[in-house]
Design a protein around this motif. Structure first.
Motif, short mmCIF file in Angstrom:
data_model
loop_
_atom_site.label_atom_id
_atom_site.label_comp_id
_atom_site.label_asym_id
_atom_site.label_seq_id
_atom_site.Cartn_x
_atom_site.Cartn_y
_atom_site.Cartn_z
N LEU A 152 -28.33 -14.25 -90.11
CA LEU A 152 -28.30 -14.08 -91.56
C LEU A 152 -29.65 -14.49 -92.14
CD1 LEU A 152 -26.64 -13.42 -94.11
CD2 LEU A 152 -25.98 -15.82 -94.17
N GLU A 153 -30.23 -13.60 -92.92
CA GLU A 153 -31.56 -13.83 -93.47
C GLU A 153 -31.59 -13.36 -94.91
OE1 GLU A 153 -36.13 -13.30 -91.80
OE2 GLU A 153 -34.57 -11.92 -91.17
N GLY A 154 -32.30 -14.10 -95.78
CA GLY A 154 -32.31 -13.79 -97.20
C GLY A 154 -33.70 -13.54 -97.73
N PHE A 162 -29.30 -10.51 -98.84
CA PHE A 162 -29.10 -11.12 -97.52
C PHE A 162 -28.72 -10.01 -96.54
CE2 PHE A 162 -28.61 -14.68 -100.35
CZ PHE A 162 -29.18 -15.74 -99.65
N THR A 163 -29.25 -10.11 -95.33
CA THR A 163 -29.04 -9.06 -94.33
C THR A 163 -28.49 -9.65 -93.04
OG1 THR A 163 -31.30 -9.26 -93.46
CG2 THR A 163 -30.94 -7.71 -95.27
N ILE A 164 -27.67 -8.85 -92.37
CA ILE A 164 -27.18 -9.13 -91.02
C ILE A 164 -27.10 -7.80 -90.29
CG2 ILE A 164 -25.22 -9.87 -89.59
CD1 ILE A 164 -24.50 -11.92 -91.57
N GLU A 217 -25.74 -18.69 -102.86
CA GLU A 217 -25.16 -17.61 -102.08
C GLU A 217 -25.29 -17.87 -100.58
OE1 GLU A 217 -23.18 -13.87 -101.65
OE2 GLU A 217 -23.41 -15.34 -103.28
N ALA A 218 -26.42 -18.43 -100.16
CA ALA A 218 -26.62 -18.75 -98.75
C ALA A 218 -25.61 -19.78 -98.27
CB ALA A 218 -28.04 -19.26 -98.52
N GLU A 219 -25.32 -20.78 -99.11
CA GLU A 219 -24.33 -21.79 -98.75
C GLU A 219 -22.95 -21.18 -98.57
OE1 GLU A 219 -23.19 -26.24 -100.31
OE2 GLU A 219 -23.33 -24.64 -101.77
N TRP A 220 -22.59 -20.26 -99.50
CA TRP A 220 -21.28 -19.61 -99.39
C TRP A 220 -21.21 -18.72 -98.15
CZ3 TRP A 220 -19.08 -14.86 -98.97
CH2 TRP A 220 -17.72 -14.76 -99.25
N LEU A 221 -22.26 -17.97 -97.88
CA LEU A 221 -22.26 -17.08 -96.72
C LEU A 221 -22.21 -17.88 -95.42
CD1 LEU A 221 -24.93 -14.43 -97.84
CD2 LEU A 221 -22.46 -14.07 -97.58
N ARG A 222 -22.89 -19.01 -95.39
CA ARG A 222 -22.85 -19.83 -94.17
C ARG A 222 -21.45 -20.38 -93.94
NH1 ARG A 222 -26.91 -24.86 -92.57
NH2 ARG A 222 -26.09 -25.14 -90.47
N ASN A 223 -20.77 -20.84 -94.98
CA ASN A 223 -19.40 -21.31 -94.83
C ASN A 223 -18.48 -20.17 -94.40
OD1 ASN A 223 -20.15 -23.89 -95.64
ND2 ASN A 223 -19.72 -23.49 -97.80
N TRP A 253 -17.75 -15.95 -84.23
CA TRP A 253 -19.16 -16.01 -84.59
C TRP A 253 -19.85 -17.16 -83.88
CZ3 TRP A 253 -21.30 -12.13 -87.33
CH2 TRP A 253 -22.64 -12.29 -87.72
N MET A 254 -21.13 -17.00 -83.61
CA MET A 254 -21.90 -18.01 -82.89
C MET A 254 -21.91 -19.33 -83.66
SD MET A 254 -25.91 -17.79 -81.72
CE MET A 254 -26.39 -17.40 -83.40
N LYS A 255 -21.53 -20.41 -82.99
CA LYS A 255 -21.50 -21.74 -83.60
C LYS A 255 -22.49 -22.66 -82.87
CE LYS A 255 -17.91 -20.71 -86.25
NZ LYS A 255 -17.53 -19.44 -85.67
N PRO A 256 -23.18 -23.53 -83.61
CA PRO A 256 -23.21 -23.61 -85.08
C PRO A 256 -24.04 -22.48 -85.67
CG PRO A 256 -24.77 -25.16 -84.15
CD PRO A 256 -24.05 -24.54 -82.99
N VAL A 257 -23.76 -22.14 -86.91
CA VAL A 257 -24.51 -21.09 -87.58
C VAL A 257 -25.94 -21.57 -87.80
CG1 VAL A 257 -24.67 -19.69 -89.67
CG2 VAL A 257 -22.44 -20.19 -88.68
N PRO A 258 -26.94 -20.79 -87.38
CA PRO A 258 -28.34 -21.25 -87.54
C PRO A 258 -28.70 -21.43 -89.01
CG PRO A 258 -28.19 -19.35 -86.05
CD PRO A 258 -26.84 -19.50 -86.70
N THR A 259 -29.76 -22.20 -89.23
CA THR A 259 -30.27 -22.39 -90.58
C THR A 259 -30.64 -21.04 -91.18
OG1 THR A 259 -31.15 -24.55 -89.96
CG2 THR A 259 -32.04 -23.52 -91.95
#
Length: 537
Positions: free
Chosen positions: A417-419, A440-442, A475-481, A489-495
């Motif tokens: 995930l990248e913004g 944000f893109t994936i 938005e990044a915080e919500w998408l990460r949660n 999904w790969m854990k932990p989610v990268p920064t």
């Protein structure tokens, strides 16, 4: 065997560049009697040595010298240690790798299955435009058909022939055509006694109607749509919370009626999907339409390297509805020379303007982030549009005509995930508030985007960028949660990395002496916590 002969991976543990495909070499020399030693103590035969030129997605080229040709290698490897010795800088951060030299950006890559895969031109996938079938004039003879979906390899419709007088078209066969007129109130598959009294427009007007036939009446009890202004509706605590509770309650028929709609079932286990369909079939009258091709006006197209979400058919419908299908196409949705402001005079076709904005807003929110700024700007003047607002709206129509087949293309790479974030500072002389935007893109496609006016006044370009970063951080915080809640999904989610093009804002954010950031951004900000406990960088 090579997994993908055109893909390249950066390996910091490799001491040499290794390539498995001879066709990628620009210079090549045969060698013999040499072997390549692997990390697992295995060996592979080296058959050649040469130079390989890799073109990055940035447009720049990376030249690798003394590359070993090893046909048995499974992945093409770029030695990280050799790049560093040659003066390159490699930065690994947040599931992403960036390659630079002499301070200049060269290329990037993302993590994939434990390795960092480089973004080279051979893996860049462009959205293929869906070809349109040849338009022909509808003849005097028509065919009664039932709409069953959309064609896979074109933008035509798929129909089941119900009644045909043309010798070459037989009943109960499937045809594809774009020359169609839809009648939403006519159901040819039902028996004659259940058909609606509404006739098609092309039927003869002198056809006798059944005067003695009583119209169908619904057996459902009539319920008032509103309880009046003196009453409010509240959720009752005893309402069922699960499907089984709803079906066993006294209001089960009403719940069944409420659930009737299009449904999309997704999952990674085919057996569980089939069990879910079987369970739903026992309780509801449902029809299995097979693999999804369109849902909620969004067409799902399978591409060689993923899927494409497009609304080309819906955009065409909107253009035809508002008599804008024959406009001259343009390549951009915004005319920068046209400055929009509030209309102080009488509104111009306000209701029609509102209808168009509503239709375009649905397109923006589903598959077209490229018109988000235009629609957000134009939606501010719904209450009192002027001729200038209509002129800007017509330009959006012209851009949609040009880009009708555009869509969102998703693949399995990159799974990071990248913004991207930006802001313009007071572009309107009559409005002191700036405009923020982020995306944000994936998997190569946009998954979240927004363009909106800022709620507070920024006193400089730097402050407007900080306000935009604040919204992007939320938005990044919500998408990460959200990604954390996905089981596979790969854990932990990268920064999550958020890109900002303001060097002033970046330099001030990294300054330890700047301690009044929250006061400048607003009364509530996630950005201050981000700088100390980063969700994004």
């Amino acid at each position: 065997m090579v997994d993908h002969p055109k893909e390249w991976f950066i390996d910091t543990g490799a001491t040499r560049h290794v390539c498995a495909d001879k066709d990628l070499f620009s210079k090549y020399t045969l060698i013999s009697g040499r072997e390549l030693y692997m990390g697992n103590n295995a060996t592979s035969k080296i058959v050649g040595l040469g130079k390989v030129v890799i073109k990055m997605t940035s447009g720049k080229e990376l030249t690798l010298i003394d590359v070993l040709h090893v046909p048995d290698i499974r992945k093409n490897l770029v030695s990280g240690s050799r790049l560093v010795k040659a003066g390159f800088r490699i930065v690994f951060e947040a599931g992403k790798v960036v390659i630079m030299k002499n301070g200049q950006f060269l290329g990037k890559g993302y993590i994939e299955k434990g390795l960092f895969k480089m973004n080279v031109m051979t893996v860049l996938r462009d959205l293929e435009k869906i070809p349109k079938p040849k338009q022909v004039k509808i003849g005097p003879k028509t065919v009664d058909c039932i709409f069953i979906g959309y064609a896979n390899n074109s933008s035509a419709y798929r129909f089941l022939v119900h009644k045909s007088v043309i010798p070459d078209i037989h009943e109960n066969t499937i045809i594809e055509s774009r020359n169609a007129a839809f009648f939403e109130n006519i159901f040819p598959s039902k028996e004659e006694k259940e058909t609606s009294s509404i006739k098609r427009a092309h039927e003869s007007t002198n056809e006798e109607t059944h005067e003695n036939e009583e119209p169908r009446r619904s057996k459902r009890a009539k319920i008032a749509k509103t309880f009046g202004p003196d009453f409010l509706s509240y959720a009752i605590e005893n309402d069922p919370s699960t499907l089984s509770e709803a079906l066993s309650s006294p209001d089960a028929p009403l719940w069944k009626e409420a659930i009737k709609n299009d449904m999309l079932i997704m999952g990674s286990n085919h057996d569980i999907i089939m069990k879910t369909k079987k369970m739903l079939t026992k309780h509801f009258d449902m029809k299995d339409m097979g693999e999804a091709d369109v849902i909620l006006g969004i067409k799902i197209v399978k591409a060689p390297e993923g899927i494409v979400l497009t609304q080309s058919h819906y955009i065409e419908k909107v253009l035809r509805k508002f008599n804008a299908y024959d406009v001259t196409p343009l390549r951009s949705p915004v005319d920068l020379s046209l400055h929009l402001s509030k209309n102080r005079g009488e509104p111009v076709s306000q209701q029609q303007y509102a209808r168009i904005i509503g239709s375009l807003m649905y397109i923006t929110n589903c598959t077209r982030p490229d018109i988000a700024y235009s629609i957000n700007k134009l939606s501010r003047f719904i209450s009192n549009p002027s001729h200038d607002h209509w002129k800007a709206l017509e330009r959006v129509f012209k851009y949609l005509k040009y880009s009708m087949d555009y869509g969102l293309h998703y693949s399995t790479y990159p799974s990071v995930l990248e913004g991207y974030c930006d802001a313009n500072w007071i572009s309107d002389t009559k409005d002191s508030k700036s405009t923020s935007g982020y995306v944000f893109t994936i998997g190569g496609g946009a998954v979240s985007w927004k363009s909106s006016k800022q709620t507070c006044i920024a006193r400089s370009t730097m402050e407007s960028e900080f306000i935009a970063l604040d919204k992007a951080g939320e938005e990044a915080e919500w998408l990460r949660n959200f990604l954390e809640d996905i089981p596979r999904w790969m854990k932990p989610v990268p920064t999550i990395m958020i890109h900002c093009d303001s060097q002033t804002a970046i330099g001030r954010a990294q300054s330890s002496m700047y301690n009044v950031l929250l006061l400048k951004v607003g009364k509530r900000s996630i950005l201050g916590d981000t700088l100390h406990n980063p969700v994004s960088t």
